[in-house]
Write an enzyme that holds these catalytic residues in place. Structure first.
Site, short mmCIF file in Angstrom:
data_model
loop_
_atom_site.label_atom_id
_atom_site.label_comp_id
_atom_site.label_asym_id
_atom_site.label_seq_id
_atom_site.Cartn_x
_atom_site.Cartn_y
_atom_site.Cartn_z
N HIS A 16 0.84 -1.20 0.00
CA HIS A 16 0.00 0.00 0.00
C HIS A 16 0.87 1.25 0.00
O HIS A 16 0.62 2.20 -0.75
CB HIS A 16 -0.89 0.04 1.25
CG HIS A 16 -1.93 -1.01 1.32
ND1 HIS A 16 -2.13 -1.77 2.46
CD2 HIS A 16 -2.86 -1.43 0.42
CE1 HIS A 16 -3.13 -2.61 2.25
NE2 HIS A 16 -3.59 -2.42 1.01
N LYS A 40 -15.60 -7.17 5.12
CA LYS A 40 -14.45 -8.02 5.43
C LYS A 40 -14.26 -8.25 6.92
O LYS A 40 -13.36 -8.95 7.32
CB LYS A 40 -13.18 -7.39 4.85
CG LYS A 40 -13.19 -7.26 3.35
CD LYS A 40 -11.92 -6.60 2.87
CE LYS A 40 -11.92 -6.40 1.38
NZ LYS A 40 -10.69 -5.75 0.91
N ARG A 89 -2.14 -6.28 -8.41
CA ARG A 89 -1.13 -7.30 -8.11
C ARG A 89 -1.12 -8.42 -9.12
O ARG A 89 -0.09 -8.95 -9.47
CB ARG A 89 -1.37 -7.90 -6.72
CG ARG A 89 -1.17 -6.93 -5.59
CD ARG A 89 -1.60 -7.56 -4.30
NE ARG A 89 -3.05 -7.81 -4.40
CZ ARG A 89 -3.79 -8.32 -3.45
NH1 ARG A 89 -3.24 -8.69 -2.32
NH2 ARG A 89 -5.08 -8.49 -3.61
N SER A 127 -3.34 -7.77 2.76
CA SER A 127 -3.65 -7.58 4.18
C SER A 127 -4.17 -8.87 4.81
O SER A 127 -3.82 -9.20 5.94
CB SER A 127 -4.68 -6.46 4.35
OG SER A 127 -4.14 -5.23 3.98
#
Length: 167
Positions: A16, A40, A89, A127
């Protein structure tokens, strides 16, 4: 031009921060948005996440951090951001971001999405993987800033103690 970099940041990773650094070199101003509502089930509260992000970007004169809720593209417009920055990514990220960007164009056609490819050394970091590794007792200092790793360890330890107390 102002850019908005949204995310859950639970926790903030070096990947990040790489996107923030690179976006801040491209845009006049970058606002990092810590999303308050999340499906989440975040480990850290939005205020804890905001504090972590704020500490990591305080040295950058053209970067700030806020919490936000609602539609990302509407919030971007409300703060005068003409660009939403996203990191990619892998191919699976592209498919998701393509769909999101297409929907955002319908909702707010004046806000563009700009995707930055993640630097190779951060391409595998997420994460959720960091949280999982940390929850299994492994150090995560390679993937997150030291202060974030310390907070992650403390939060997981606190949660373990709370679980034991409830039993």
């Amino acid at each position: 031009m102002k850019a908005f970099f949204p995310g859950t940041f639970d926790p903030l990773t070096n990947g990040h921060l790489d996107i923030v650094k690179r976006a801040s070199a491209i845009f006049d101003e970058v606002v990092v948005g810590v999303y308050r509502g999340s499906e989440k089930d975040p480990l850290f509260s939005s205020q804890e996440r905001l504090q972590m992000v704020s500490e990591m970007v305080e040295h950058a004169p053209n970067v700030s951090a806020v919490t936000y809720g609602g539609l990302t593209v509407e919030f971007a417009r409300s703060i005068g951001a003409r660009v939403v920055v996203r990191g990619l990514r892998a191919l699976s990220d592209f498919e998701y971001e393509f769909s999101l960007s297409s929907m955002n164009q319908v909702i707010e056609s004046d806000v563009e999405t700009v995707c930055l490819l993640t630097s190779p050394q951060f391409a595998f970091i997420s994460s959720s993987l960091v949280r999982e590794i940390a929850s299994l007792g492994q150090p995560v200092n390679h993937w997150v800033p030291t202060s974030v790793a310390e907070r992650l360890r403390a939060k997981l330890e606190f949660n373990r103690k709370q679980a034991l107390f409830r039993e």
